[in-house]
Design an enzyme around this catalytic site. Structure first.
Site, PDB file in Angstrom:
ATOM      1  N   TRP A 152       0.832  -1.209   0.000  1.00 50.12           N
ATOM      2  CA  TRP A 152       0.000   0.000   0.000  1.00 50.12           C
ATOM      3  C   TRP A 152       0.862   1.252   0.000  1.00 50.12           C
ATOM      4  O   TRP A 152       0.362   2.367  -0.204  1.00 50.12           O
ATOM      5  CB  TRP A 152      -0.996   0.006   1.170  1.00 50.12           C
ATOM      6  CG  TRP A 152      -0.392   0.181   2.544  1.00 50.12           C
ATOM      7  CD1 TRP A 152       0.447  -0.684   3.167  1.00 50.12           C
ATOM      8  CD2 TRP A 152      -0.573   1.280   3.448  1.00 50.12           C
ATOM      9  NE1 TRP A 152       0.797  -0.203   4.408  1.00 50.12           N
ATOM     10  CE2 TRP A 152       0.183   0.998   4.619  1.00 50.12           C
ATOM     11  CE3 TRP A 152      -1.303   2.456   3.400  1.00 50.12           C
ATOM     12  CZ2 TRP A 152       0.229   1.875   5.710  1.00 50.12           C
ATOM     13  CZ3 TRP A 152      -1.258   3.322   4.501  1.00 50.12           C
ATOM     14  CH2 TRP A 152      -0.497   3.024   5.635  1.00 50.12           C
ATOM     15  N   ASP A 153       2.156   1.093   0.192  1.00 48.15           N
ATOM     16  CA  ASP A 153       3.103   2.197   0.099  1.00 48.15           C
ATOM     17  C   ASP A 153       2.893   3.008  -1.182  1.00 48.15           C
ATOM     18  O   ASP A 153       3.010   4.239  -1.189  1.00 48.15           O
ATOM     19  CB  ASP A 153       4.547   1.671   0.046  1.00 48.15           C
ATOM     20  CG  ASP A 153       4.925   0.813   1.227  1.00 48.15           C
ATOM     21  OD1 ASP A 153       4.013   0.278   1.887  1.00 48.15           O
ATOM     22  OD2 ASP A 153       6.128   0.656   1.490  1.00 48.15           O
ATOM     23  N   GLU A 183       1.526  -1.631  12.818  1.00 51.31           N
ATOM     24  CA  GLU A 183       1.575  -3.091  12.866  1.00 51.31           C
ATOM     25  C   GLU A 183       2.078  -3.611  14.214  1.00 51.31           C
ATOM     26  O   GLU A 183       2.248  -4.822  14.378  1.00 51.31           O
ATOM     27  CB  GLU A 183       2.445  -3.627  11.722  1.00 51.31           C
ATOM     28  CG  GLU A 183       1.804  -3.408  10.355  1.00 51.31           C
ATOM     29  CD  GLU A 183       2.735  -3.745   9.189  1.00 51.31           C
ATOM     30  OE1 GLU A 183       3.960  -3.589   9.349  1.00 51.31           O
ATOM     31  OE2 GLU A 183       2.225  -4.141   8.128  1.00 51.31           O
ATOM     32  N   LYS A 219       4.265   1.968  15.775  1.00 54.08           N
ATOM     33  CA  LYS A 219       5.331   1.791  14.788  1.00 54.08           C
ATOM     34  C   LYS A 219       5.337   2.928  13.769  1.00 54.08           C
ATOM     35  O   LYS A 219       6.391   3.427  13.391  1.00 54.08           O
ATOM     36  CB  LYS A 219       5.111   0.458  14.077  1.00 54.08           C
ATOM     37  CG  LYS A 219       6.193   0.048  13.108  1.00 54.08           C
ATOM     38  CD  LYS A 219       5.798  -1.253  12.407  1.00 54.08           C
ATOM     39  CE  LYS A 219       6.798  -1.680  11.374  1.00 54.08           C
ATOM     40  NZ  LYS A 219       6.263  -2.772  10.515  1.00 54.08           N
ATOM     41  N   GLN A 220       4.188   3.294  13.292  1.00 60.87           N
ATOM     42  CA  GLN A 220       4.089   4.371  12.309  1.00 60.87           C
ATOM     43  C   GLN A 220       2.709   4.994  12.423  1.00 60.87           C
ATOM     44  O   GLN A 220       1.814   4.392  13.002  1.00 60.87           O
ATOM     45  CB  GLN A 220       4.326   3.845  10.897  1.00 60.87           C
ATOM     46  CG  GLN A 220       3.193   2.978  10.327  1.00 60.87           C
ATOM     47  CD  GLN A 220       3.503   2.475   8.932  1.00 60.87           C
ATOM     48  OE1 GLN A 220       4.100   1.433   8.749  1.00 60.87           O
ATOM     49  NE2 GLN A 220       3.093   3.226   7.926  1.00 60.87           N
TER      50      GLN A 220
END
Lengths: 744, 744
Positions: A355-356, A486, A598-599
């Site tokens: 999905w980046d 994640e 994480k992000q």
């Protein structure tokens, strides 16, 4: 963090050889042109640490899915782009001694990636074990002008040696992928021929792709051309051999010109003749002419996409490095190709699409390339719609619901962890968002009727079946998901996923209405094709109205998921640094139970949908979540940098920018040797253009709200907006805009 | 469901050969004696479907951990009990033709597992491809009297053949495990010798266990002993060869007597001489004498453990079959051994120990064997306490917290799914509960000071670190767990786990007080050894007081986990049967999001702690959860059967009993070919004794509240309660109790 690369605005320079970092430098110095690429390996044999890697877009192998315990719904295979024919390879024998830098005493060494030209150069002098003093100058490129061509120049001079020199210039398909189990090989020999031009063609096992390379080598000695002495041949290997008597201190010049093509583009029967013809023609033109057209092509690309930062050479080098590799990875000419997280620079993640692409890469290509390029990224997903519907069916969905894969090359899901494969469904949202983003940027509303609407309907149908009515909450809920963060798995009501799902349903209804009104014939065709029922929007509206969102009224924040506040909340800054990065120091168990992110997750939603929220809401969420974020994904800092700029948190914005822009050059995460973080490079671009530049597109207009870091004199970049090439320069006082089309 | 096994109260009979079910019959007919076992394979060569399997307790190999994506904290290896030396093997040549039933025309066939005697017999007649008519009668056992001995009798008669017969009686260590990757072998040859007795010893790779078997074979022809002709030898293989001229219609009698021992019990240097001496002595005594002592040992075992059901031969066969295999699997002589889910009947689950032992198996051994047997099951875990503490440390726990492994042979964790390995922590609770259960049953309070208390303290310390304070709930919560219902992963506040954790903290405090008072010297030693702090119980009391439990007041039920009622609730009975079993028909994704329950979860807690709750509460929870339970674990029906009896739901109790008792005989789950469900067999026993028998132990007294199924005339069983052997007989009207000790 490494610091051996010299700071330079246009070049990546390794001064003095660092064999201990050789695999890192090979990654940094990778070359590519969207269709093929190779790591910055030495052409001659090298027995030290190296990852020899050459890759061709689209040529993959479906390897076995590796799992501990099989779960129903897991994918059939794991597709990986294959390490392919080594075409730069040379074996050079000085007398009986084979040239191998690992065995030499190096006197001087410089490896230079020239990003302006798109070439990799190396000059070095050294003495061999036998005491011969050699100087070597070499240069190579993958043609940006003709993406089927590559060339290598290799000049060598021996000071104190006369005698026999043997040069073997080869094409080698006898290659093993780095992660191959039990050294299994994925190529079969297909065809080898050796006329004036030599040719090596191999076939991938199972997928049966044919890839053929033609090579012609010119060797001169003191300007005099040496005749080919013989042909070397082994399984999957062919070479031209040149043997001659060398006179001391006389330059030997070697030029390898190759042409490569594959059954991905042409009929298999054509491959040999095409490649040989192209190679012969290019050979006659010569290295320098090929290089000229290559450099010209790069020059045009830089005109479209360069960013200049005055006053900060380190930042300048960082952003150019990112732009350079993004342009090498994806040219946008072919809607069957996409952007692997490592591009052509390594094998990790198998060269697959994540999905980046939609969430991070699209804005770069929208702004720095022709509209067709961004469009092709979208069409890639349109072409996989049938497989996305099949994928959803495998998991038990019906009625045309589409779940795009988490990881894919050809549309088939390739990921093998249930918590990602089955649950990280927000990827569907990013694919829908990219359609919105593309149309918002380009104004190309026609895309909807042609491709976009079917995708939106498939995805909306997925959300419809994926939510369920909760009697307890008297609302629709989305159970068992993994959000962008994640470090949480199998949570309920991830705010980001719920939000993008709701937005997607709304946007789909809006788009249906638009197409129905403006292109009623097209709508007829689409609605018949997808067996659309008029009940569907009613159902979607019910979900839009009654979808549940976890929030904390008191704190004024959206909750990342149900019960997030049951966790022990300790800011990252208050953790003993020995725990960081937690993904290296903590068990998975501990990470999952922790509050650490994480992000961007909630914040990813606030970034995408900034306009939906007032600044105070965004600030409260940022102030709550960013201090809990460990940024252990390369995709994390960019979003935070943009939001921080938006919230006037200039220090945080610059801190986050630094974490993303030189990630690979400085080997921040200790993993550059595996390859570069290509998709996060697009995030760096976003953090400059949308962050410091403050660029937005709203209501068909460009907006800028620049906030320059204090140590930058100026920031300039060029934007392709609806066919106008606009040059923007921002300094500490003013912003200058120039529509370069109008100036011509 | 298969129905080819004849109903018989004491025997498992295959009438007529069913080659298509041969692997199932091999599992059903497995023999064992707690130390060694083998599947019901044919002795002679067989080229049809078969899983040749011979296993020795404690002899394992640490195979590679297989995962898709490595997570921090995953175990180093996966231990598996190895398929070992084939000692029943015979190669029989009638003339040039090797005997192989797969190639013969079978005229009659009967395979009989005699459970009373613990023997496997086979009689058959057939014609070979060459037209010879052969009759064969064979019998074997693994001695229950001396668990290092095994014997085979193999009689053969050829009607219309005279000529050369060759018999090769072998010991073969050249064995591959069924799940071995790339056919990797785990045995190395160690020592082979061939005097009067032949001997084959091999060593496991990595773990270096030595296992040696001695064999002596007697062959007679028409009653006349045939001399050994020669020795056959290959790598890891040795045989005795007998060749003679056969006279038609004269019986050949073969007897194989083996002795096996391993470095698990003896010095490696002793193995050869011990085995050879035991084998020679037993050989002189002969097959029949060995068999007599074996049958006598079984007879005593049946006196202790038999259950008789009058009026239902199918139920009778089922329960005897379960008791028979439980006794074959675990003798309780050695506290280093435990109960693998497949016993000696197959390779699945690697022969490892699960929480099945404590939660399901212990009651059977407590009631049907000497106290020492149950005690050894507990001591097994005590001996692994250090490794359980190390395991917790690997995951980030400190201060002597112990997390027992989910799957283990030697105390090391072997499971490789994070959702189980790291999160299915309720196993710790079952291990604590088993200590309570053992002491409650036996009254052996001394066990606490000797072993139990240290384990309880380690486990209580784990819960203490595993919970965290939730500001939101103003309570302690337990995040990120997997309960007994493995169709949910990574949930918060699993009621069962929270409840057993709280109980465990209370019980530990109680036990500390008890030992502190009655065995103060022991307490001094223990508290010093574990560095006990007086603050600990205070801390535990805080958690006991403030631990959160999800409940639904309106429904009057405990919630399986936080937000359970957000799910769509549809009873299993209302599902289209095409969906069942969901583990074969649904994606993992769909299973996780569904309300369906694999095995008792909340109800497991209500079963363990029945006395803590009023009947109405138990009824409400049963009525809510049982209809959502798919019973797709073999461990599920038994608990439901007991609870249903308790709640006077006679039909449900009988339905659940039927699902557990003949699971393997009828191959209910289509997987008996992999081996038998040994641990669930103990559940069958529980569902009879605690369910229909209504047996409980409270305040040092036995209680019975029998509820016989209507079609049973009577149910009788024997219970070893605190050294009294009590015989219970229940019919539709009355219950008869007899203390057989008093009658002697």
């Amino acid at each position: 963090m490494k610091d051996y690369i010299s700071k330079d605005p246009w070049k990546i320079i390794e001064n003095g050889f660092h064999p201990e970092f050789n695999k890192i430098t090979e990654s940094l110095c990778a070359l590519g042109n969207g269709k093929m690429g190779l790591r910055g390996n030495f052409a001659e044999s090298y027995s030290g640490e190296t990852l020899q890697g050459t890759y061709f877009a689209g040529i993959y192998y479906p390897d076995k899915t590796k799992v501990g315990w099989w779960k129903n719904g897991y994918p059939e295979f794991f597709a990986k782009v294959l390490n392919a024919c080594n075409w730069i390879g040379l074996k050079v024998f000085i007398g009986e001694e084979e040239l191998d830098l690992h065995k030499c005493n190096i006197l001087s060494f410089q490896r230079v990636l020239d990003m302006r030209q798109g070439t990799l150069q190396r000059s070095c002098t050294f003495t061999t074990a036998n005491g011969h003093e050699i100087s070597l100058n070499t240069e190579r490129f993958c043609s940006f002008h003709d993406d089927e061509m590559g060339a290598l120049k290799f000049n060598i001079n021996a000071k104190n040696f006369s005698g026999k020199i043997k040069i073997e210039s080869y094409l080698d398909f006898d290659i093993v992928n780095e992660d191959s189990n039990y050294d299994e090989k994925f190529w079969n020999e297909s065809k080898i021929s050796s006329a004036e031009v030599i040719y090596n063609e191999a076939t991938t096992k199972k997928t049966n792709f044919h890839l053929g390379l033609a090579l012609k080598t010119r060797v001169t000695h003191g300007g005099k051309q040496i005749k080919r002495s013989s042909i070397g041949q082994k399984e999957k290997y062919i070479s031209e051999i040149f043997e001659f008597e060398y006179t001391t201190d006389t330059e030997v010049n070697i030029q390898k010109i190759i042409a490569a093509n594959s059954s991905f583009y042409y009929a298999q029967t054509e491959l040999e003749s095409r490649a040989i013809e192209k190679c012969a023609t290019a050979f006659d033109a010569g290295f320098e002419e090929l290089k000229n057209s290559h450099v010209n092509a790069w020059s045009k690309k830089w005109d479209q996409s360069d960013i200049q930062i005055e006053g900060d050479v380190s930042a300048q080098q960082g952003i150019r490095f990112n732009i350079f590799h993004l342009n090498q990875t994806y040219s946008g000419k072919d809607d069957r190709l996409n952007i692997g997280p490592k591009g052509f620079t390594g094998e990790k993640y198998g060269g697959s699409t994540y999905w980046d692409t939609e969430a991070y890469c699209l804005p770069f290509y929208l702004s720095t390339a022709d509209q067709e390029v961004g469009r092709n990224l979208l069409v890639y997903r349109f072409k996989h719609l049938t497989k996305a519907i099949e994928n959803a069916q495998k998991l038990g969905f019906e009625n045309g619901a589409a779940l795009y894969p988490m990881v894919t090359i050809d549309g088939e899901e390739c990921h093998n962890e249930w918590e990602i494969t089955f649950e990280e469904i927000h990827r569907n949202g990013a694919i829908a968002y990219a359609i919105y983003n593309y149309i918002n940027y380009t104004g190309d509303e026609a895309y909807l009727a042609e491709f976009g609407l079917e995708v939106l309907i498939g995805i909306s149908r997925f959300w419809t079946e994926r939510v369920n009515w909760s009697e307890a909450k008297q609302a629709y809920v989305m159970l068992g998901v993994t959000g962008p963060n994640e470090y949480e798995n199998n949570v309920n009501n991830n705010w980001y996923t719920n939000y993008i799902a709701k937005w997607c349903l709304k946007y789909t209804i809006e788009c249906i209405d638009k197409v129905r009104q403006s292109e009623s014939n097209d709508w007829q065709k689409i609605s018949t094709k997808v067996a659309f029922s008029e009940d569907e929007p009613n159902n979607w509206n019910k979900i839009i109205e009654k979808l549940y969102f976890p929030i904390d009224e008191e704190k004024g924040i959206f909750l990342q998921q149900d019960n997030f506040l049951d966790k022990e909340i300790i800011k990252v800054a208050d953790l003993d640094p020995k725990h960081l990065p937690i993904n290296q120091n903590w068990s998975w168990d501990r990470i999952l139970r922790s509050c650490y992110i994480k992000q961007a997750d909630v914040l990813q939603g606030l970034y995408f949908f900034e306009d939906h929220f007032d600044k105070e809401t965004i600030r409260k969420n940022f102030d709550f979540y960013e201090p809990l974020t460990v940024h252990e994904s390369s995709l994390s800092p960019c979003v935070h940098s943009v939001l921080a700029n938006y919230l006037d948190k200039k220090e945080k914005a610059y801190e986050m920018y630094l974490r993303t822009s030189r990630l690979d050059i400085d080997d921040y995460n200790n993993d550059t040797e595996d390859g570069l973080h290509i998709t996060s490079m697009a995030g760096t671009w976003i953090s400059i253009v949308e962050g410091f530049g403050g660029m937005r597109v709203k209501d068909n207009h460009l907006h800028f709200a620049p906030k320059l870091p204090q140590n930058w004199e100026s920031l300039s970049f060029t934007i392709n907006f609806r066919s106008a090439l606009i040059h923007i320069k921002i300094d500490q006082k003013e912003i200058y805009l120039e529509n370069t089309n109008l100036c011509q």
